[in-house]
Design an enzyme around this catalytic site. Structure first.
Site, PDB file in Angstrom:
ATOM      1  N   SER A 112      41.547  60.502  30.179  1.00  0.00           N
ATOM      2  CA  SER A 112      41.661  59.858  31.428  1.00  0.00           C
ATOM      3  C   SER A 112      42.341  60.744  32.164  1.00  0.00           C
ATOM      4  CB  SER A 112      42.379  58.328  31.236  1.00  0.00           C
ATOM      5  OG  SER A 112      41.820  57.893  32.315  1.00  0.00           O
ATOM      6  N   HIS A 113      43.610  59.623  32.870  1.00  0.00           N
ATOM      7  CA  HIS A 113      43.970  60.010  34.819  1.00  0.00           C
ATOM      8  C   HIS A 113      45.358  62.039  34.254  1.00  0.00           C
ATOM      9  CE1 HIS A 113      46.249  57.133  32.836  1.00  0.00           C
ATOM     10  NE2 HIS A 113      47.677  57.322  33.299  1.00  0.00           N
ATOM     11  N   ASP A 276      39.221  59.805  38.845  1.00  0.00           N
ATOM     12  CA  ASP A 276      39.709  59.883  37.931  1.00  0.00           C
ATOM     13  C   ASP A 276      39.050  61.972  36.510  1.00  0.00           C
ATOM     14  OD1 ASP A 276      39.135  58.305  36.373  1.00  0.00           O
ATOM     15  OD2 ASP A 276      41.090  58.375  34.458  1.00  0.00           O
ATOM     16  N   ASP A 278      37.945  60.889  33.944  1.00  0.00           N
ATOM     17  CA  ASP A 278      36.945  59.934  32.913  1.00  0.00           C
ATOM     18  C   ASP A 278      36.209  59.147  34.017  1.00  0.00           C
ATOM     19  OD1 ASP A 278      39.068  57.943  32.716  1.00  0.00           O
ATOM     20  OD2 ASP A 278      38.527  58.060  31.243  1.00  0.00           O
ATOM     21  N   ASP A 280      36.879  56.412  35.388  1.00  0.00           N
ATOM     22  CA  ASP A 280      37.094  55.126  35.480  1.00  0.00           C
ATOM     23  C   ASP A 280      37.969  54.480  36.520  1.00  0.00           C
ATOM     24  OD1 ASP A 280      39.114  56.112  34.056  1.00  0.00           O
ATOM     25  OD2 ASP A 280      39.002  54.642  32.663  1.00  0.00           O
ATOM     26  N   ARG A 281      38.270  55.750  37.217  1.00  0.00           N
ATOM     27  CA  ARG A 281      39.500  54.592  38.004  1.00  0.00           C
ATOM     28  C   ARG A 281      38.952  55.226  39.558  1.00  0.00           C
ATOM     29  NH1 ARG A 281      45.632  55.975  36.581  1.00  0.00           N
ATOM     30  NH2 ARG A 281      45.391  54.755  34.377  1.00  0.00           N
ATOM     31  N   LYS A 375      36.423  49.362  33.262  1.00  0.00           N
ATOM     32  CA  LYS A 375      36.413  50.179  34.342  1.00  0.00           C
ATOM     33  C   LYS A 375      35.505  51.073  34.929  1.00  0.00           C
ATOM     34  CE  LYS A 375      40.964  52.168  34.419  1.00  0.00           C
ATOM     35  NZ  LYS A 375      41.485  52.693  33.371  1.00  0.00           N
TER      36      LYS A 375
END
Ligand code: G16
Length: 542
Positions: A112-113, A276, A278, A280-281, A375
């Site tokens: 992710s982030h 981000d 992946d 999703d943010r 998300k």
């Protein structure tokens, strides 16, 4: 030919807030990835005949992991794996593919982030057939399997060509390489008013979408520059790189500094956005204004009927406990339920599946809806574009009008990163012990209405999740929340969330840290942060 390789348990394979995240070097240890993947398959029971999705955010080790997993899937008797071209699938993109193609689940490769590259982080998570993150009972079962594993299954085969679209075979396994963006772009066109957004863009409005060299790039470029006709260059850093070009792919004011600079300049775009690792943010930015994720969720809820996919209104809304209560005020006005869940997108799944909530969000720059079970960064930006196109107002006008109507929830998160794990646990334990005595006592002029360790009782499946964050709620609605992050890979990260409600519009223009200064000071003293961690200031403030 399928073969069994002897192995033994490797300590520490317990999934955190969102899957297993470790340094790349940890994943590169012999059998580390294989053990976890086999534990997923073993925890699922009989996987023969299943069809799953596979892809990731393109970070370093993504391609190696895809090959390892394909071979293990073949040996374990999986029927079909649907792979994003080049191993690329965003997290919401995977959720979309699982749902649209009615697959039984999917494996997503992402931290992710967290930063990427050979010295960065890698991660792996499993999503179930609703397209959402595996619930705790599944992640617990995977972890259990990882503690007793003795063998994994794989096949001897050359690497599969994941760059060419189409159907092929790896042993008995069917491999379908799909366009990473297509299913997702189709879904977005069903939800949003593309002609109106196209018009808005054609009539002199602009967007700057910073993909931070991560996986939202291909999605944003195809949709925003392609289908919506925004000029080339509206999406920047749009090519996913294995090390994210050195960017910290976390869309917040501390890390997306280039975007903030652009949005503070005289020739700023009408909408600034970032996503981000992946995808999703999301972060939404107006001119000289970063919209807090909690406000963004509330504003989306308040304006949802302007968006075709939500024109019938919302069944309910949900937010994680540390997220500000801004959306609760909207839910109250709309007379719909507002749910409060622990941190982690997995807790929204049941509410979405049961039709109890339509929109969900978190303070950690995450918003989403029942269109997928993750998300969704690009979706959130399209939602905002739709609101801007439908109202003709600017981001700033929309935010200010929202505060004027509902009041402003001043909100900030202070992160103390990389602190000693024992010290962090001691801090939390000591605070947890003192909490019960705090209820009813005044603290610096505010009376504590509630002090507890948040526990969640899932209204759909009845499961209980304990110890989800220490919270102090004051009688005036102000809150201080303490949690240890479940996504870091080095030491511990203490997150302190601070919130204060302000009804008076003449004070809505205050600078956030100033508006919260007394609560910030109290949050540090109460938890004895500097005494127990040696830190006097947070590493990141959002
Ligand atoms: C994950 C979860 C989110 C959570 C976030 C922060 O996000 O999916 O629900 O809010 O971690 O978690 P923590 O505070 O424990 O670090 P992502 O984008 O990292 O998958």
């Amino acid at each position: 030919m399928s073969k069994e390789i002897a192995t033994q348990p490797i300590a520490g394979q317990k999934p955190g807030t969102s899957g297993l995240r470790k340094k790349v070097t940890v994943f590169q240890q012999p059998n580390y990835l294989e053990n976890f993947v086999q534990s997923i398959f073993d925890a699922l029971g009989d996987v023969r005949g299943r069809e799953i999705a596979l892809g990731g955010d393109g970070r370093y080790y993504n391609r190696n992991a895809v090959q390892t997993i394909l071979k293990m899937a073949a040996a374990n008797g999986i029927k079909r794996v649907v792979v994003g071209q080049g191993g690329i699938l965003s997290t919401p993109g995977t959720s979309c593919v699982i749902r649209k193609r009615k697959l039984s689940g999917g494996i997503i490769l992402s931290a992710s982030h967290n930063p990427g590259g050979p010295d960065g982080d890698f991660g792996i998570k499993y999503n179930t057939e609703n397209g959402g993150p595996a619930p705790e009972k599944v992640t617990d079962a995977i972890y259990e399997k990882s503690t007793t594993i003795t063998r994994y299954l794989t096949v001897d085969a050359p690497d599969y060509d994941i760059d060419t679209l189409g159907l092929g075979k790896l042993g008995d396994l069917e491999v379908e390489v799909i366009d990473s963006v297509e299913d997702y772009a189709d879904l977005m066109q069903q939800l949003f008013d593309f002609p109106a957004i196209k018009n808005w863009l054609a009539n002199g409005h602009s967007i700057r979408f910073d993909s931070l060299s991560a996986v939202s790039g291909p999605y944003a470029t195809r949709i925003i520059e392609g289908l919506l006709g925004a000029p080339k260059g509206s999406v920047v850093n749009g090519i996913p790189l294995e090390d994210f070009g050195g960017h910290h792919p976390d869309p917040n004011p501390a890390y997306a500094t280039d975007l903030i600079e652009h949005m503070n300049a005289a020739d700023a775009a009408d909408l600034g956005a970032a996503s981000d690792g992946d995808a999703d943010r999301n972060m939404i930015v107006g001119r000289n204004l970063v919209v807090t994720p909690s406000d963004s969720l509330a504003i989306m809820a308040a304006n949802a009927t302007l968006v075709p996919g939500y024109h019938k209104g919302l069944a309910g809304v949900a937010r994680s406990m540390p997220t500000s209560c801004a959306v609760d005020a909207v839910a109250k006005a709309l007379n719909i339920p507002a749910f409060e869940t622990p941190t982690g997108w997995k807790f929204f799944g049941n509410l979405l599946d049961a039709g109890k909530a339509t929109l969900c969000g978190e303070e950690s720059y995450g918003t989403g809806s029942d269109h997928v079970r993750e998300k969704d960064g690009v979706w959130a930006v399209l939602f905002w574009l739709n609101i801007l196109a439908a109202t003709g107002k600017s981001v700033n006008e929309i935010v200010e009008a929202h505060w004027a109507k509902y009041g402003r929830h001043f909100y900030s998160r202070h992160d103390f990163e990389g602190i000693d794990t024992d010290a962090a646990n001691k801090l939390m334990d000591s605070l947890r012990e003192r909490l019960p005595q705090l209820t009813g006592t005044p603290l610096r002029g505010r009376k504590v209405a509630l002090a507890d360790d948040f526990a969640y009782h899932d209204p759909v499946d009845g499961s209980m999740s304990q110890k989800q964050g220490l919270r102090l709620v004051f009688e005036d609605g102000s809150r201080i929340v303490y949690r240890l992050s479940g996504t870091g890979t080095e030491g511990a990260t203490l997150r302190v969330y601070i919130e204060r409600y302000e009804a008076n519009p003449s004070r809505h223009g205050l600078e956030t840290q100033t508006a919260l200064s007394d609560l910030i000071e109290l949050s540090r003293d109460l938890a004895r942060i500097s005494e127990l961690t040696g830190r006097t200031e947070p590493t990141v403030v959002t």
